[in-house]
Structures are given as structure tokens and as C-alpha cells.
Design a protein around this motif. Structure first.
Motif, PDB file in Angstrom:
ATOM      1  N   LEU A 105      43.470  31.459  87.982  1.00 54.87           N
ATOM      2  CA  LEU A 105      42.195  31.226  87.295  1.00 54.87           C
ATOM      3  C   LEU A 105      41.991  32.251  86.180  1.00 54.87           C
ATOM      4  O   LEU A 105      41.551  31.907  85.074  1.00 54.87           O
ATOM      5  CB  LEU A 105      41.036  31.316  88.291  1.00 54.87           C
ATOM      6  CG  LEU A 105      40.725  30.084  89.128  1.00 54.87           C
ATOM      7  CD1 LEU A 105      39.544  30.367  90.044  1.00 54.87           C
ATOM      8  CD2 LEU A 105      40.439  28.879  88.259  1.00 54.87           C
ATOM      9  N   CYS A 106      42.296  33.520  86.458  1.00 56.08           N
ATOM     10  CA  CYS A 106      42.171  34.563  85.431  1.00 56.08           C
ATOM     11  C   CYS A 106      43.073  34.249  84.244  1.00 56.08           C
ATOM     12  O   CYS A 106      42.648  34.367  83.082  1.00 56.08           O
ATOM     13  CB  CYS A 106      42.543  35.929  86.013  1.00 56.08           C
ATOM     14  SG  CYS A 106      41.434  36.516  87.302  1.00 56.08           S
ATOM     15  N   VAL A 240      35.251  34.263  88.591  1.00 56.54           N
ATOM     16  CA  VAL A 240      35.593  33.812  89.946  1.00 56.54           C
ATOM     17  C   VAL A 240      36.987  34.314  90.323  1.00 56.54           C
ATOM     18  O   VAL A 240      37.203  34.824  91.425  1.00 56.54           O
ATOM     19  CB  VAL A 240      35.527  32.278  90.045  1.00 56.54           C
ATOM     20  CG1 VAL A 240      36.086  31.809  91.386  1.00 56.54           C
ATOM     21  CG2 VAL A 240      34.094  31.803  89.907  1.00 56.54           C
ATOM     22  N   GLY A 241      37.941  34.172  89.390  1.00 57.71           N
ATOM     23  CA  GLY A 241      39.285  34.672  89.664  1.00 57.71           C
ATOM     24  C   GLY A 241      39.281  36.166  89.910  1.00 57.71           C
ATOM     25  O   GLY A 241      39.929  36.659  90.847  1.00 57.71           O
ATOM     26  N   GLY A 242      38.550  36.924  89.077  1.00 64.35           N
ATOM     27  CA  GLY A 242      38.450  38.363  89.282  1.00 64.35           C
ATOM     28  C   GLY A 242      37.802  38.705  90.616  1.00 64.35           C
ATOM     29  O   GLY A 242      38.230  39.636  91.308  1.00 64.35           O
ATOM     30  N   GLY A 243      36.778  37.938  90.992  1.00 65.39           N
ATOM     31  CA  GLY A 243      36.118  38.164  92.279  1.00 65.39           C
ATOM     32  C   GLY A 243      37.060  37.931  93.451  1.00 65.39           C
ATOM     33  O   GLY A 243      37.054  38.687  94.437  1.00 65.39           O
ATOM     34  N   ILE A 244      37.892  36.890  93.350  1.00 62.93           N
ATOM     35  CA  ILE A 244      38.880  36.622  94.404  1.00 62.93           C
ATOM     36  C   ILE A 244      39.854  37.794  94.521  1.00 62.93           C
ATOM     37  O   ILE A 244      40.194  38.239  95.630  1.00 62.93           O
ATOM     38  CB  ILE A 244      39.649  35.319  94.109  1.00 62.93           C
ATOM     39  CG1 ILE A 244      38.713  34.108  94.194  1.00 62.93           C
ATOM     40  CG2 ILE A 244      40.806  35.138  95.095  1.00 62.93           C
ATOM     41  CD1 ILE A 244      39.349  32.800  93.740  1.00 62.93           C
ATOM     42  N   LEU A 245      40.291  38.315  93.379  1.00 63.41           N
ATOM     43  CA  LEU A 245      41.228  39.445  93.392  1.00 63.41           C
ATOM     44  C   LEU A 245      40.574  40.699  93.977  1.00 63.41           C
ATOM     45  O   LEU A 245      41.195  41.419  94.770  1.00 63.41           O
ATOM     46  CB  LEU A 245      41.728  39.728  91.976  1.00 63.41           C
ATOM     47  CG  LEU A 245      42.614  38.637  91.343  1.00 63.41           C
ATOM     48  CD1 LEU A 245      43.003  39.043  89.919  1.00 63.41           C
ATOM     49  CD2 LEU A 245      43.863  38.401  92.177  1.00 63.41           C
ATOM     50  N   VAL A 246      39.326  40.967  93.598  1.00 63.70           N
ATOM     51  CA  VAL A 246      38.619  42.146  94.100  1.00 63.70           C
ATOM     52  C   VAL A 246      38.485  42.076  95.619  1.00 63.70           C
ATOM     53  O   VAL A 246      38.797  43.038  96.341  1.00 63.70           O
ATOM     54  CB  VAL A 246      37.235  42.270  93.434  1.00 63.70           C
ATOM     55  CG1 VAL A 246      36.382  43.317  94.160  1.00 63.70           C
ATOM     56  CG2 VAL A 246      37.380  42.658  91.965  1.00 63.70           C
ATOM     57  N   GLY A 292      39.038  40.346  86.135  1.00 65.14           N
ATOM     58  CA  GLY A 292      39.686  39.089  85.763  1.00 65.14           C
ATOM     59  C   GLY A 292      40.296  39.138  84.379  1.00 65.14           C
ATOM     60  O   GLY A 292      41.396  38.617  84.153  1.00 65.14           O
ATOM     61  N   LEU A 293      39.586  39.773  83.438  1.00 63.79           N
ATOM     62  CA  LEU A 293      40.116  39.910  82.074  1.00 63.79           C
ATOM     63  C   LEU A 293      41.391  40.750  82.051  1.00 63.79           C
ATOM     64  O   LEU A 293      42.364  40.416  81.369  1.00 63.79           O
ATOM     65  CB  LEU A 293      39.069  40.537  81.162  1.00 63.79           C
ATOM     66  CG  LEU A 293      37.950  39.617  80.654  1.00 63.79           C
ATOM     67  CD1 LEU A 293      36.861  40.433  79.982  1.00 63.79           C
ATOM     68  CD2 LEU A 293      38.508  38.571  79.697  1.00 63.79           C
ATOM     69  N   VAL A 294      41.388  41.841  82.812  1.00 64.93           N
ATOM     70  CA  VAL A 294      42.566  42.712  82.858  1.00 64.93           C
ATOM     71  C   VAL A 294      43.741  41.963  83.484  1.00 64.93           C
ATOM     72  O   VAL A 294      44.857  41.944  82.925  1.00 64.93           O
ATOM     73  CB  VAL A 294      42.257  43.997  83.654  1.00 64.93           C
ATOM     74  CG1 VAL A 294      43.534  44.802  83.865  1.00 64.93           C
ATOM     75  CG2 VAL A 294      41.215  44.841  82.923  1.00 64.93           C
ATOM     76  N   ALA A 295      43.494  41.334  84.638  1.00 65.22           N
ATOM     77  CA  ALA A 295      44.576  40.623  85.329  1.00 65.22           C
ATOM     78  C   ALA A 295      45.078  39.450  84.494  1.00 65.22           C
ATOM     79  O   ALA A 295      46.292  39.269  84.307  1.00 65.22           O
ATOM     80  CB  ALA A 295      44.086  40.128  86.689  1.00 65.22           C
ATOM     81  N   GLY A 296      44.146  38.650  83.969  1.00 62.89           N
ATOM     82  CA  GLY A 296      44.540  37.499  83.156  1.00 62.89           C
ATOM     83  C   GLY A 296      45.238  37.911  81.879  1.00 62.89           C
ATOM     84  O   GLY A 296      46.208  37.275  81.451  1.00 62.89           O
TER      85      GLY A 296
END
Length: 311
Positions: A105-106, A240-246, A292-296
């Protein structure tokens, strides 16, 4: 004989009461699980309308119908059995799998930002690869169903966590109720959103001047609404993607990012007690979006470098 029949009837009544109590428990569990998943439902609702942007208005509802069916297949035929199997045999695998989905998602959200600011848009890319309107439509539906799979996976995971203490049958029924209810709610609302311009045109043809003005206002507002929803949808993928990763990192023992986000949210929200819930959500979303921005961004950079690499 009479006494035997009476005993049998007593047993049947007891079984009936037990079944009714079990159904009540399942209904309550499904309600709790659905409430916990509301945040992801909002994100899902924001993401979907962008997949019908730029297509024929006559095809909007049929396309949403196809995406809704794909979403139901995702939830009932793939994610529900997988959730039950993981719950029974490999509960440890749920977090890593969710994190893979969160990373996707990210990546997709950041990719959309790169396309938007780089002047190269996904719709143009899709049009280049599609030779017919039917092929373009199928690309849109496939992309929406893939994204829905990730969001649906988080919904089902949240629901599973809420009913994990129940028996396997109760888990299955509760997850199925959540899957159907959320899918109907999300795609019903999406269908209403994308047809607001048609509703506005209908109102504009009425006799009342006030109703006509409302209808014309709805038609004029529709492009803004759709572009806003598209932007919210892209942002939703990232946060949402960042939240899942966190949350996933915290579950795997690396809780620092979650602690930082939580501390920031509580600090800001504590400054304005009257808006505590709203501010805590906003700050948490911003913190998740940064992750999410960093990971994506890392994934996009790596994939773009691989694509440019000469073979």
C-alpha cells in the motif's frame, strides 16, 4: 413413553437455547469487530472512487459492482479461510503477512505521488497498455481488487483479533458477517458518491427553483469531489500502509516507532482535551503517513533503479 418424550423435548429446548445464545455471542462479536475496523472502512471508501475516474458514466456502477464482487471473493473465499487457518495453526504468520500488504500500500501510494508530480499519470499508462475500452475497464477493476485485497486483509485481521477467543465456528460466522456488511456498506456508499452528478442532473430538471439550484450545485461540485476523493484515496494508502507497518513492527518487538507516534498523539491531544479523540487520530495518521512515505519511497526508489538497470 411420555416421560421419554418429555425428556427429549427438554433436550431439544436446551439445545435451542444454547444455539440462540451462541448466535447472540456471534452477533455481538461481529458488531465489535466491525466497529474496530471502521477506520479501514473509511480508507477503503476513499480509495475506490478513483478507479472509475475518467471512464464512461454509464460504466461507473457496473465497474463498482465488479469491484464489490471481487471484494467479496477476496474476503469470503480467500481471506476468511486463510484467517481461520492462521488462527488455528500459525498465528505468528499473521503480522508479517499484514506488513507485506502494508508495504505494498505504501509503495502504491508513493508511486501515485511520483506520477502526479512527475507529470506522468497512471490513467495515461493504463490507456497505453489497453487497446479497447473493455481492456481499460478490466485493468481498472483488477487494480481496484488488488488494492481492496490489502485493505480487506487488515479488516479481516482486525475482526479476527476481536473474536480470537471464540470457537472456530463462531469466528467463521462473525468474519463472514463483517465481510458482507462492510462490503455492502462501502460499495453502496461509493456507488452513491460517483452518481451524485446524475442525481444533480435529475434535480436540476425539477420545477422548483430551489431544487434546481441544489441540483446544479451538485453537478458543479462533482469534479471537485472526485478529485478530492482521489487525493484522499492516495493519502489513505500511505497512512494505512504506514499504520500497518508501525503496528507490525511493535508486534515483532520493535516498538519505538509506535511509541513515538503514540507519545506525539497524546501530547498534542492532551493540550486540547475537548478535541482529544480527533487530534489523537490526526496526529496518529500523520505519524503513520510519515512512516508510509519513507517505506514507500524506499521501495519506489529500489524498483525504479532495478527497472533502469541495463540487462
Amino acid at each position: 413413553m411420555p416421560s421419554g418424550l418429555a425428556a427429549l423435548l427438554d433436550d431439544v429446548a436446551g439445545i435451542t437455547r444454547l444455539a440462540a445464545a451462541s448466535l447472540d455471542d456471534v452477533g455481538a462479536a461481529a458488531s465489535r469487530a466491525g466497529t474496530k475496523a471502521v477506520g479501514v472502512v473509511i480508507d477503503d471508501t476513499a480509495v475506490t472512487p478513483r478507479y472509475v475516474t475518467g471512464l464512461s458514466p454509464a460504466r461507473e456502477l457496473p465497474i463498482i459492482g465488479k469491484i464489490a464482487l471481487g471484494s467479496l471473493r477476496n474476503k469470503l473465499l480467500i481471506l476468511l479461510p486463510l484467517a481461520l487457518v492462521l488462527s488455528a495453526f500459525a498465528p505468528w504468520a499473521l503480522t508479517p503477512l499484514l506488513m507485506i500488504g502494508g508495504a505494498y500500500l505504501c509503495f502504491e501510494g508513493v508511486e501515485k505521488l511520483v506520477e502526479a508530480f512527475g507529470g506522468h499519470h497512471a490513467t495515461e499508462e493504463a490507456a497505453e497498455g489497453a487497446t479497447t475500452p473493455e481492456a481499460l475497464e478490466q485493468q481498472k477493476v483488477s487494480g481496484a481488487v488488488r488494492t481492496d485485497f490489502i485493505l480487506s486483509a487488515e479488516i479481516m485481521a482486525i475482526a479476527l483479533a476481536e473474536v480470537s477467543g471464540s470457537g472456530i465456528f463462531a469466528q467463521a460466522v462473525a468474519l463472514a458477517i463483517v465481510a458482507v456488511a462492510i462490503t455492502v456498506g462501502v460499495y453502496g456508499l461509493v456507488g452513491l458518491i460517483v452518481k451524485l452528478d446524475d442525481i444533480g442532473l435529475h434535480l436540476a430538471g425539477k420545477d422548483s427553483a430551489a431544487v434546481q439550484a441544489i441540483g446544479r450545485g451538485m453537478v458543479k461540485a462533482m469534479p471537485v469531489i472526485m478529485s478530492t476523493l482521489a487525493a484522499i484515496g492516495t493519502a489513505a494508502m500511505i497512512w494505512v500502509g504506514g499504520g500497518i507497518l508501525v503496528h507490525g513492527m511493535a508486534g515483532l518487538g520493535f516498538a519505538a516507532p509506535e511509541h513515538v507516534v503514540h507519545h506525539a498523539a497524546e501530547t498534542v491531544a492532551g493540550a486540547v482535551p475537548a478535541l482529544h479523540g480527533v487530534l489523537a487520530w490526526i496526529v496518529t495518521a500523520i505519524g503513520s503517513a510519515i512512516v508510509g512515505l519513507v517505506a514507500g519511497g524506499l521501495i519506489v526508489a529500489i524498483l525504479h533503479k532495478v527497472k533502469r538497470k541495463p540487462h
